[in-house]
Design a protein around this motif. Structure first.
Motif, PDB file in Angstrom:
ATOM      1  N   GLU A 260      -8.123  -0.274  -5.346  1.00  0.00           N
ATOM      2  CA  GLU A 260      -8.245   1.127  -4.929  1.00  0.00           C
ATOM      3  C   GLU A 260      -8.310   1.232  -3.404  1.00  0.00           C
ATOM      4  O   GLU A 260      -8.859   0.356  -2.743  1.00  0.00           O
ATOM      5  CB  GLU A 260      -9.514   1.751  -5.546  1.00  0.00           C
ATOM      6  CG  GLU A 260      -9.486   1.859  -7.058  1.00  0.00           C
ATOM      7  CD  GLU A 260      -8.586   2.984  -7.550  1.00  0.00           C
ATOM      8  OE1 GLU A 260      -8.036   3.732  -6.697  1.00  0.00           O
ATOM      9  OE2 GLU A 260      -8.435   3.112  -8.770  1.00  0.00           O
ATOM     10  N   PRO A 261      -7.726   2.286  -2.802  1.00  0.00           N
ATOM     11  CA  PRO A 261      -7.103   3.398  -3.525  1.00  0.00           C
ATOM     12  C   PRO A 261      -5.589   3.251  -3.725  1.00  0.00           C
ATOM     13  O   PRO A 261      -5.013   3.976  -4.528  1.00  0.00           O
ATOM     14  CB  PRO A 261      -7.386   4.567  -2.591  1.00  0.00           C
ATOM     15  CG  PRO A 261      -7.350   3.954  -1.216  1.00  0.00           C
ATOM     16  CD  PRO A 261      -7.896   2.571  -1.368  1.00  0.00           C
ATOM     17  N   ASN A 262      -4.933   2.299  -3.016  1.00  0.00           N
ATOM     18  CA  ASN A 262      -3.465   2.358  -3.020  1.00  0.00           C
ATOM     19  C   ASN A 262      -2.766   1.010  -2.894  1.00  0.00           C
ATOM     20  O   ASN A 262      -1.557   0.972  -2.657  1.00  0.00           O
ATOM     21  CB  ASN A 262      -2.993   3.265  -1.869  1.00  0.00           C
ATOM     22  CG  ASN A 262      -3.375   2.697  -0.506  1.00  0.00           C
ATOM     23  OD1 ASN A 262      -4.121   1.725  -0.415  1.00  0.00           O
ATOM     24  ND2 ASN A 262      -2.877   3.315   0.551  1.00  0.00           N
TER      25      ASN A 262
ATOM     26  N   ASN B 281       1.036   5.481  -0.424  1.00  0.00           N
ATOM     27  CA  ASN B 281       0.341   6.768  -0.437  1.00  0.00           C
ATOM     28  C   ASN B 281       1.177   7.823  -1.150  1.00  0.00           C
ATOM     29  O   ASN B 281       2.418   7.724  -1.203  1.00  0.00           O
ATOM     30  CB  ASN B 281       0.067   7.235   0.997  1.00  0.00           C
ATOM     31  CG  ASN B 281      -1.004   6.405   1.667  1.00  0.00           C
ATOM     32  OD1 ASN B 281      -1.799   5.711   1.001  1.00  0.00           O
ATOM     33  ND2 ASN B 281      -1.037   6.446   2.992  1.00  0.00           N
TER      34      ASN B 281
ATOM     35  N   ARG C  74       0.855  -1.200   0.000  1.00  0.00           N
ATOM     36  CA  ARG C  74       0.000   0.000   0.000  1.00  0.00           C
ATOM     37  C   ARG C  74       0.886   1.244   0.000  1.00  0.00           C
ATOM     38  O   ARG C  74       1.675   1.451   0.927  1.00  0.00           O
ATOM     39  CB  ARG C  74      -0.930  -0.015   1.209  1.00  0.00           C
ATOM     40  CG  ARG C  74      -1.850  -1.234   1.240  1.00  0.00           C
ATOM     41  CD  ARG C  74      -2.712  -1.260   2.497  1.00  0.00           C
ATOM     42  NE  ARG C  74      -3.598  -2.419   2.504  1.00  0.00           N
ATOM     43  CZ  ARG C  74      -3.273  -3.596   3.033  1.00  0.00           C
ATOM     44  NH1 ARG C  74      -2.080  -3.757   3.592  1.00  0.00           N
ATOM     45  NH2 ARG C  74      -4.130  -4.598   3.013  1.00  0.00           N
TER      46      ARG C  74
END
Length: 253
Positions: free
Chosen positions: A76-78, A37, A35
Motif C-alpha cells: 500500500e498504497p500503490n 497512481n 508505483r
C-alpha cells in the motif's frame, strides 16, 4: 450555457521515469518496484521480455509464472512489487510493468545480477590451483572476492568439510577478514604445517560463492621445486614413455 467536460483521471507512474536499472547480488532477494497512481480499476501486470517475446509473470495479484521464486508483493498504497527470490544469472534482463490503460503504460526495468569473482592467492599473491608447503612451515592463503555490491555475508574457510574459522582442535589457525566497499579480503594462516593439513581449502562467501585450492604438505622434497616442476615433470614423463616405446620397437625388428 457552456457545458464543462470532466475527464476520468488517467493512471500514471508515481516515479518520473519509464526506464529503471536495478542491480542485485547472486542469490539475493530482489524487488522490482512499479508505483502506479490513479489506477481507476485498471490492471497491473509484470512481463519478462526475451527478444521480441513477452512472458506473463503476474496479472493483478495473481502469479502465472511456473517459477516459484517469482511472486507479486503489493505494498500500500500503490507499489506493485515483483519479488524474485534467490536471484541467479538467468534472471538478468529486461522486465516490463504494464498498466491496462489505452494506450497502455509501460515501465521498463532492467535487472543486472552481479556474480562475485573469487580468487585464492598464495603469500606471493600468485594464483594457482595447487600449492606446495614444506612440513613445519606456515600455510598462507589469501581469498580475494570482488564484485560484491552489498557484502552482507560472512567469509568462511574450509579444509575439506571442516570449517576453520572457529577451529580450536588443530591449533595454530588464524583467519583475518576485511569487508571493503565492493570487495572482501580474507587471509588464512596455518602454523607448523604437517601431512594432515594436505587437502582442498575452500573460501566461501555465503552458500553460493566459493573458490578452492589444493594444498600439499611435503616431508623432505622442496616445495618450490615441486611447484615449478610439476608441469615440466609431467611432460618429461610422457616423452620418456614415448621414446622408450619407439626404441623398443626398433630393437624388436
Amino acid at each position: 450555457m457552456t457545458e464543462t467536460t470532466t475527464h476520468e483521471p488517467f493512471p500514471f507512474f508515481a516515479d518520473p521515469y519509464t526506464t529503471v536499472n536495478v542491480s542485485t547480488q547472486l542469490g539475493s532477494h530482489v524487488y522490482l518496484h512499479c508505483r502506479v497512481n490513479d489506477l481507476q480499476g485498471k490492471t497491473v501486470s509484470w512481463m519478462r521480455r526475451k527478444g521480441e517475446d513477452l512472458a506473463l509473470i503476474t496479472f493483478g495479484l495473481h502469479t502465472y509464472s511456473g517459477d516459484s521464486r517469482y511472486s507479486l508483493d503489493f505494498e500500500e498504497p500503490n507499489d506493485w512489487k515483483l519479488s524474485i527470490q534467490y536471484a541467479n544469472e538467468r534472471d538478468e534482463g529486461p522486465y516490463e510493468c504494464q498498466v491496462s490503460s489505452h494506450p497502455p503504460l509501460v515501465l521498463l526495468v532492467y535487472l543486472t545480477v552481479i556474480v562475485p569473482h573469487v580468487e585464492i592467492l598464495d603469500e606471493r599473491d600468485s594464483a594457482t590451483p595447487e600449492k606446495y608447503y614444506k612440513a613445519g612451515s606456515t600455510i598462507e592463503l589469501k581469498c580475494v572476492i570482488s564484485k560484491i555490491p552489498q557484502p552482507s555475508s560472512y567469509i568462511t574457510w574450509r579444509h575439506g568439510s571442516r570449517m576453520l574459522n572457529y577451529d580450536t582442535s588443530r591449533g595454530g589457525i588464524s583467519v583475518k577478514t576485511d569487508m571493503l566497499p565492493g570487495r572482501a579480503l580474507s587471509r588464512l594462516y596455518i602454523a607448523n604445517a604437517n601431512r594432515q593439513d594436505t587437502g582442498n581449502y575452500t573460501c566461501m562467501l555465503g552458500n553460493d560463492i566459493s573458490g578452492t585450492v589444493m594444498v600439499h604438505v611435503l616431508n623432505g622434497e622442496e616445495p618450490a621445486a615441486m611447484q615449478h616442476a610439476t608441469g615440466t615433470k609431467l611432460c618429461s614423463s610422457i616423452w620418456v614413455v614415448l621414446i622408450t616405446l619407439f626404441v623398443s620397437k626398433i630393437y624388436r625388428r
